[in-house]
Scaffold this motif. Sequence first.
Motif, short mmCIF file in Angstrom:
data_model
loop_
_atom_site.label_atom_id
_atom_site.label_comp_id
_atom_site.label_asym_id
_atom_site.label_seq_id
_atom_site.Cartn_x
_atom_site.Cartn_y
_atom_site.Cartn_z
N VAL A 76 -18.28 -34.80 7.47
CA VAL A 76 -18.20 -34.68 6.01
C VAL A 76 -19.62 -34.80 5.45
O VAL A 76 -20.30 -35.81 5.63
CB VAL A 76 -17.30 -35.78 5.42
N GLN A 77 -20.06 -33.77 4.78
CA GLN A 77 -21.41 -33.73 4.26
C GLN A 77 -21.50 -34.25 2.82
O GLN A 77 -22.56 -34.71 2.39
CB GLN A 77 -21.96 -32.29 4.32
N SER A 78 -20.41 -34.15 2.07
CA SER A 78 -20.46 -34.61 0.68
C SER A 78 -19.07 -34.98 0.20
O SER A 78 -18.06 -34.46 0.70
CB SER A 78 -21.06 -33.53 -0.24
N VAL A 79 -19.03 -35.91 -0.76
CA VAL A 79 -17.78 -36.34 -1.39
C VAL A 79 -17.96 -36.14 -2.89
O VAL A 79 -18.78 -36.80 -3.53
CB VAL A 79 -17.46 -37.81 -1.08
N LEU A 80 -17.17 -35.23 -3.45
CA LEU A 80 -17.24 -34.94 -4.88
C LEU A 80 -16.18 -35.76 -5.60
O LEU A 80 -14.99 -35.64 -5.31
CB LEU A 80 -17.01 -33.45 -5.12
N VAL A 81 -16.61 -36.62 -6.50
CA VAL A 81 -15.70 -37.47 -7.28
C VAL A 81 -15.67 -36.94 -8.70
O VAL A 81 -16.72 -36.78 -9.35
CB VAL A 81 -16.15 -38.93 -7.25
N GLN A 82 -14.48 -36.66 -9.19
CA GLN A 82 -14.33 -36.12 -10.53
C GLN A 82 -13.11 -36.73 -11.21
O GLN A 82 -12.31 -37.41 -10.58
CB GLN A 82 -14.17 -34.59 -10.48
N GLY A 83 -12.98 -36.47 -12.49
CA GLY A 83 -11.84 -36.98 -13.24
C GLY A 83 -12.27 -37.42 -14.63
O GLY A 83 -13.46 -37.60 -14.91
#
Length: 265
Positions: free
Chosen positions: A46-53
């Motif tokens: 896993v290269q990145s974790v996108l957190v949104q909301g």
Amino acid sequence: MAATDLDLPLDVRLMAVATRALVALFAALAVGVIGLWAVRHPAWSVQSVLVQGDVVHQNAVSIRSQLAAPLRNALASGFLALDLRQVQRLFESVPWVRKAVVQREFPNRLRVTIEEHQPVAWWGAAGGGHLVNHLGEVFEATPDELEGLPELSGPEHQSAQVWALFQPLKAEFARHQLVLLKLQLNERGGWRAELEGGAVVELGRGTPEALQARVARFIGSLGQIQQRYPGPLQYADLRYPNGYALRVRGVTTLVEAPNTPPKTR
């Protein structure tokens, strides 16, 4: 004529069966090892974790900092072998986070969509760290600049019921410019309201519809009563079958009530 397997000696036939079984086993093991190697290959990390909301009390940076160590451990299994439920539970353990939806995005990214609790009331004393969201669920969070929220209390498993009743009762009291600040449900099922200014209203027990009707009758006649007794309202007891007891500053009166007060419930 070529000899069939049945023409061969028994020990030869058993050896052939064993050989085929071993070949199949080794082939399966090889496939498993290759598959495990492929899944854990750095190319699938896993290269990145996108957190949104739509968040107010949390943001991607603060969430990542709170989950740095456990999230790193969870992501170590690789993109394909990652347990999405484990990652979801990690994000939902963060204060203010009600729900997290975790999705893989090929080739190597996770997308986490956060839903925050929407606080509508305190559960217990204001500032105590327990709040009620818009669905009537109790959650814990570090209080911040939360002002003007009402205070609800009762058995925690009935928090949704308390919040559901608070809303129509607030509207009923507002008809007479009274502000409902607190609503309490005790262990015996009795309800008590507290208004702005400190006035206490005993609502008694009953269904939500019965309690609303009781308050509506009280509010409907309160104007006439206060024309006669204009002092500030201090206490009202609506547990009488055909009326209520009322106390304003300096005056206590019974309106269509029996001679003896009802027992405390």
